[in-house]
Scaffold this motif. Sequence first.
Motif, PDB file in Angstrom:
ATOM      1  N   UNK A 132      46.131 -86.621  71.333  1.00  0.00           N
ATOM      2  CA  UNK A 132      45.954 -85.181  71.484  1.00  0.00           C
ATOM      3  C   UNK A 132      47.210 -84.420  71.073  1.00  0.00           C
ATOM      4  N   UNK A 133      48.373 -84.937  71.448  1.00  0.00           N
ATOM      5  CA  UNK A 133      49.630 -84.303  71.074  1.00  0.00           C
ATOM      6  C   UNK A 133      49.788 -84.289  69.559  1.00  0.00           C
ATOM      7  N   UNK A 134      49.510 -85.426  68.931  1.00  0.00           N
ATOM      8  CA  UNK A 134      49.628 -85.524  67.468  1.00  0.00           C
ATOM      9  C   UNK A 134      48.646 -84.586  66.788  1.00  0.00           C
ATOM     10  N   UNK A 135      47.424 -84.542  67.275  1.00  0.00           N
ATOM     11  CA  UNK A 135      46.404 -83.649  66.712  1.00  0.00           C
ATOM     12  C   UNK A 135      46.855 -82.192  66.816  1.00  0.00           C
ATOM     13  N   UNK A 136      47.374 -81.810  67.967  1.00  0.00           N
ATOM     14  CA  UNK A 136      47.862 -80.446  68.167  1.00  0.00           C
ATOM     15  C   UNK A 136      49.020 -80.147  67.229  1.00  0.00           C
ATOM     16  N   UNK A 137      49.915 -81.090  67.090  1.00  0.00           N
ATOM     17  CA  UNK A 137      51.072 -80.932  66.210  1.00  0.00           C
ATOM     18  C   UNK A 137      50.622 -80.734  64.761  1.00  0.00           C
ATOM     19  N   UNK A 138      49.673 -81.547  64.298  1.00  0.00           N
ATOM     20  CA  UNK A 138      49.160 -81.411  62.938  1.00  0.00           C
ATOM     21  C   UNK A 138      48.486 -80.061  62.731  1.00  0.00           C
ATOM     22  N   UNK A 139      47.728 -79.605  63.721  1.00  0.00           N
ATOM     23  CA  UNK A 139      47.074 -78.300  63.610  1.00  0.00           C
ATOM     24  C   UNK A 139      48.115 -77.194  63.469  1.00  0.00           C
ATOM     25  N   UNK A 140      49.172 -77.259  64.267  1.00  0.00           N
ATOM     26  CA  UNK A 140      50.228 -76.257  64.175  1.00  0.00           C
ATOM     27  C   UNK A 140      50.926 -76.333  62.829  1.00  0.00           C
ATOM     28  N   UNK A 141      51.204 -77.539  62.366  1.00  0.00           N
ATOM     29  CA  UNK A 141      51.858 -77.729  61.082  1.00  0.00           C
ATOM     30  C   UNK A 141      50.980 -77.197  59.959  1.00  0.00           C
ATOM     31  N   UNK A 142      49.694 -77.502  60.038  1.00  0.00           N
ATOM     32  CA  UNK A 142      48.751 -77.056  59.036  1.00  0.00           C
ATOM     33  C   UNK A 142      48.637 -75.529  59.029  1.00  0.00           C
ATOM     34  N   UNK A 143      48.646 -74.934  60.214  1.00  0.00           N
ATOM     35  CA  UNK A 143      48.601 -73.482  60.341  1.00  0.00           C
ATOM     36  C   UNK A 143      49.822 -72.815  59.743  1.00  0.00           C
TER      37      UNK A 143
END
Length: 147
Positions: A132-143
Amino acid sequence: MKKYITLLVVLFSMVSIAQPSKEKIEKVKALKVAYITKELSLTTAEAEKFWPIYNTYDEKQFELRHNKMKTIMKKYKGDGLDKLSDKEASTILSDMESIDEELVALKKKFTREAKEIIGAKKVLQLKKAEEEFTRTLFKQYKGKDKK
């Protein structure tokens, strides 16, 4: 196996492109520690025993994935892949398999040690929290990338 290679290529690409500063890496690590601690509801006694083995595991995992794989991938960066002989390609694949085996052994050792400290249920919760942390991090990075 394809998943691991794809993941490694993606991670390598992100590291190569972004080249995060040490400060950013430390910030992400601190956020990850806080997130995992919250999600696992670690007691003080559990945290004192858990974090040293987790940090050792995380550092060794990073070294294997980043440093060793980066060295291998440099060999066929750009058009270098087209210039490889079959023997060289086989050697690289063998090296990659060795790294995968080291990662599996490392993960098994960590899981065994963590289970003794925090129990099987919290080890499963840890795996979920990390994802979940990695997924959230990727979403923020992608944003941020789109802005």
